[in-house]
Each structure stands twice: as C-alpha cells, then as structure tokens.
Design an enzyme around this catalytic site. Sequence first.
Site, PDB file in Angstrom:
ATOM      1  N   LYS A 136     -50.859 -36.474  30.340  1.00 46.24           N
ATOM      2  CA  LYS A 136     -51.617 -37.057  29.221  1.00 46.24           C
ATOM      3  C   LYS A 136     -52.123 -38.462  29.536  1.00 46.24           C
ATOM      4  O   LYS A 136     -53.038 -38.955  28.866  1.00 46.24           O
ATOM      5  CB  LYS A 136     -50.784 -37.065  27.947  1.00 46.24           C
ATOM      6  CG  LYS A 136     -49.546 -37.921  27.979  1.00 46.24           C
ATOM      7  CD  LYS A 136     -48.758 -37.777  26.684  1.00 46.24           C
ATOM      8  CE  LYS A 136     -47.488 -38.614  26.691  1.00 46.24           C
ATOM      9  NZ  LYS A 136     -47.747 -40.053  26.756  1.00 46.24           N
ATOM     10  N   ASP A 137     -51.551 -39.116  30.560  1.00 48.31           N
ATOM     11  CA  ASP A 137     -52.002 -40.460  30.947  1.00 48.31           C
ATOM     12  C   ASP A 137     -53.190 -40.422  31.906  1.00 48.31           C
ATOM     13  O   ASP A 137     -53.806 -41.461  32.168  1.00 48.31           O
ATOM     14  CB  ASP A 137     -50.866 -41.228  31.641  1.00 48.31           C
ATOM     15  CG  ASP A 137     -49.733 -41.568  30.691  1.00 48.31           C
ATOM     16  OD1 ASP A 137     -49.978 -41.637  29.474  1.00 48.31           O
ATOM     17  OD2 ASP A 137     -48.603 -41.758  31.179  1.00 48.31           O
ATOM     18  N   ARG A 195     -53.633 -41.268  16.903  1.00 51.35           N
ATOM     19  CA  ARG A 195     -53.466 -39.849  16.604  1.00 51.35           C
ATOM     20  C   ARG A 195     -52.253 -39.625  15.697  1.00 51.35           C
ATOM     21  O   ARG A 195     -52.319 -38.859  14.722  1.00 51.35           O
ATOM     22  CB  ARG A 195     -53.306 -39.064  17.919  1.00 51.35           C
ATOM     23  CG  ARG A 195     -52.954 -37.594  17.750  1.00 51.35           C
ATOM     24  CD  ARG A 195     -52.717 -36.948  19.114  1.00 51.35           C
ATOM     25  NE  ARG A 195     -51.716 -37.665  19.881  1.00 51.35           N
ATOM     26  CZ  ARG A 195     -50.413 -37.506  19.737  1.00 51.35           C
ATOM     27  NH1 ARG A 195     -49.936 -36.651  18.845  1.00 51.35           N
ATOM     28  NH2 ARG A 195     -49.567 -38.192  20.482  1.00 51.35           N
ATOM     29  N   ARG A 196     -51.162 -40.281  16.007  1.00 52.08           N
ATOM     30  CA  ARG A 196     -49.958 -40.138  15.181  1.00 52.08           C
ATOM     31  C   ARG A 196     -50.144 -40.793  13.815  1.00 52.08           C
ATOM     32  O   ARG A 196     -49.700 -40.265  12.801  1.00 52.08           O
ATOM     33  CB  ARG A 196     -48.753 -40.738  15.916  1.00 52.08           C
ATOM     34  CG  ARG A 196     -48.281 -39.877  17.081  1.00 52.08           C
ATOM     35  CD  ARG A 196     -47.223 -40.564  17.905  1.00 52.08           C
ATOM     36  NE  ARG A 196     -46.715 -39.664  18.956  1.00 52.08           N
ATOM     37  CZ  ARG A 196     -46.148 -40.069  20.080  1.00 52.08           C
ATOM     38  NH1 ARG A 196     -46.016 -41.373  20.326  1.00 52.08           N
ATOM     39  NH2 ARG A 196     -45.718 -39.191  20.965  1.00 52.08           N
ATOM     40  N   ARG A 254     -44.525 -50.599  20.742  1.00 47.36           N
ATOM     41  CA  ARG A 254     -44.822 -50.398  22.165  1.00 47.36           C
ATOM     42  C   ARG A 254     -43.524 -50.192  22.926  1.00 47.36           C
ATOM     43  O   ARG A 254     -42.436 -50.383  22.401  1.00 47.36           O
ATOM     44  CB  ARG A 254     -45.566 -51.613  22.743  1.00 47.36           C
ATOM     45  CG  ARG A 254     -46.728 -52.101  21.910  1.00 47.36           C
ATOM     46  CD  ARG A 254     -47.828 -51.086  21.795  1.00 47.36           C
ATOM     47  NE  ARG A 254     -48.954 -51.595  21.012  1.00 47.36           N
ATOM     48  CZ  ARG A 254     -49.967 -50.859  20.590  1.00 47.36           C
ATOM     49  NH1 ARG A 254     -49.992 -49.567  20.864  1.00 47.36           N
ATOM     50  NH2 ARG A 254     -50.941 -51.393  19.891  1.00 47.36           N
ATOM     51  N   ARG A 301     -38.079 -47.665  22.221  1.00 49.86           N
ATOM     52  CA  ARG A 301     -38.451 -47.249  20.866  1.00 49.86           C
ATOM     53  C   ARG A 301     -37.237 -46.729  20.093  1.00 49.86           C
ATOM     54  O   ARG A 301     -37.075 -47.016  18.904  1.00 49.86           O
ATOM     55  CB  ARG A 301     -39.550 -46.189  20.938  1.00 49.86           C
ATOM     56  CG  ARG A 301     -40.824 -46.707  21.565  1.00 49.86           C
ATOM     57  CD  ARG A 301     -41.906 -45.661  21.618  1.00 49.86           C
ATOM     58  NE  ARG A 301     -43.015 -46.114  22.455  1.00 49.86           N
ATOM     59  CZ  ARG A 301     -44.270 -45.704  22.330  1.00 49.86           C
ATOM     60  NH1 ARG A 301     -44.587 -44.818  21.396  1.00 49.86           N
ATOM     61  NH2 ARG A 301     -45.210 -46.157  23.121  1.00 49.86           N
ATOM     62  N   CYS A 317     -57.895 -43.824  24.786  1.00 53.20           N
ATOM     63  CA  CYS A 317     -56.536 -44.023  24.292  1.00 53.20           C
ATOM     64  C   CYS A 317     -56.500 -44.675  22.911  1.00 53.20           C
ATOM     65  O   CYS A 317     -55.462 -44.693  22.257  1.00 53.20           O
ATOM     66  CB  CYS A 317     -55.724 -44.852  25.287  1.00 53.20           C
ATOM     67  SG  CYS A 317     -56.437 -46.462  25.634  1.00 53.20           S
TER      68      CYS A 317
END
Length: 285
Positions: A79-80, A127-128, A145, A151, A237
């Site tokens: 995904k990166d 997106r979240r 971040r 997190r 992104c």
Amino acid sequence: MRRVVRVGTRGSPLALRQTEEVVRYLRNIPGVAHIEVHVIRTKGDVNKRRDFEDQGVFVKEIEEALLRNAIDLAIHSLKDLPTKLPKGLCIAAIPKRADPRECFVSSSGKTLSELPPGSTIGTGSPRRIVQIFAKRKDLHIVPLRGNVTTRLAKVEKREIDAVVLAYAGLLRLGLERRVVEIFDPWDFVPAPGQGALACETRCGEGWEEILRPLHDQATAEAIALERMFLSFSGGGCRKAIGAWAEVRGEWFRFIGMIGERKGLREGLLSDGEAIIRSLAEELKG
C-alpha cells in the site's frame, strides 16, 4: 544465484517482521550463503509530521538504493508503493496476502458503535476519517502518527480512546489480542493493497523466477485491480481513497471509495480494466 543477497527495508518493527517472512524463504534457496538486511530510513521515517502530498514517502530512498545497486531486493508494504515505479524497477513477487481488513482497538474494550459521544479516535488517514464519521458523527478525530506500537501505546496510556489500524499489522506483530472489533471490508473499505507485501527488484536480473514459489497469483490479480482504481482515481496519500477486490477464478467482486462515495462492481478479470475505470470515473464525478 548470488551467494550474498542484500535486502532493503524500513526499520520499524512491522517492516522488519514483514522482511523476515521473505528472508525465511531466501534462506532455503540453494546457493545463497548469506543474507544481509539493510535498514534504510525514508523521508516518511525522518519527518515525523508526515503531512505529505506525494506518494512514495516510505519507499523512495529504498528504491534509490536498488537503482544504485546498494541492495538487491526491497520489501515494502504494498500500500506504500506508488502505482508507477521508477524506470528499471519492477515487482518481482507478491506473496499471499495477509488479512486486509481494518480493525478497532479501544482503551475501554468498547466497539466503535459503543463508544460514548465525544470519544477521541486517533488517525491521520483521510480514508479512515471519512468512514468513521459516516458511522459516528459524534466522535472526535485527533491526528495520530507513528508506527503500530506507537499508536497502540497512545491508547494504552489513554491519551486517546481508540484507534483504527490494519489488522494484518497486528497479526504480524502478534498483537491481535488487542483487537476489539474487525470491520467487514465491504463496509469499512481498506487501503488499496492493504495486507500485501511487494518484493521490488531491478528488472532483468531473474528475480521473478527466483521468487516464483513465493508469488501468489490470486493476490496479485486482486492487488492489480485495487492499484488500477487508485491510479484511475488520481489517488495520493492525502485523499480518501479505498479499494478491495476479491478474486475467484476468472471472476472478481470489487468495492471502491472516493471521499464519501462508494461503488460495488463485479465481472470477469478480462474486463477488469474497463470496469474499474468506469467506477473510478463515476465516483470522481
């Protein structure tokens, strides 16, 4: 086959765990005497603010190491990886995908629907954010971040009430016991390529053949559709773009999201490009 294989990766605990999955395979290849793991700091690792507009902030320096022949193989979270690779580089293998779903971790053990109004959820993902607010407009989103463990520590210390993370990351780190809720990807759409790894190499050096047993074709076909949608959406992104494809033989089902709009499609893989392009154009409109 080279006797020494140099593998490049980011240095986070999750990146190193993902790299080890591939390194275990390489150790069993005849002729490989030694594997060197090179930890490379990327722009995304150095700049802790990470308020970037461009893609590739977690891979560019690793790709540069490939291009200057400092490493032989790069392992990325797919995904990166931008949809367009630098000239001379290619994806040699995509291993079988881990669970692509999003998951929810809270300090209270409550699910997203059970959180009291005004509770804080940490995320920096547009997106979240869009999908959380679609379910709970009464919650408060705070920027967050850092890597997975950072997190989770914010939740553990009750600096925030909850966080949404990629379930695959917690599985790989053995932290799945922290998960309170796992979201259905048809409802809470993951990032394109979530849960998958990419083995990137210089083209023309035979890595596709070397890594063939590691490559999972069904995963690669699903990822191709998701990345196609990202490309057609003009994704970056900082945009709220999600995609999830399920491939069964020659048939696929797909959900894509751009901002608050979502769309479902299904069809033959042979018609995939036209179907995905049509959906992206519709959702952009």
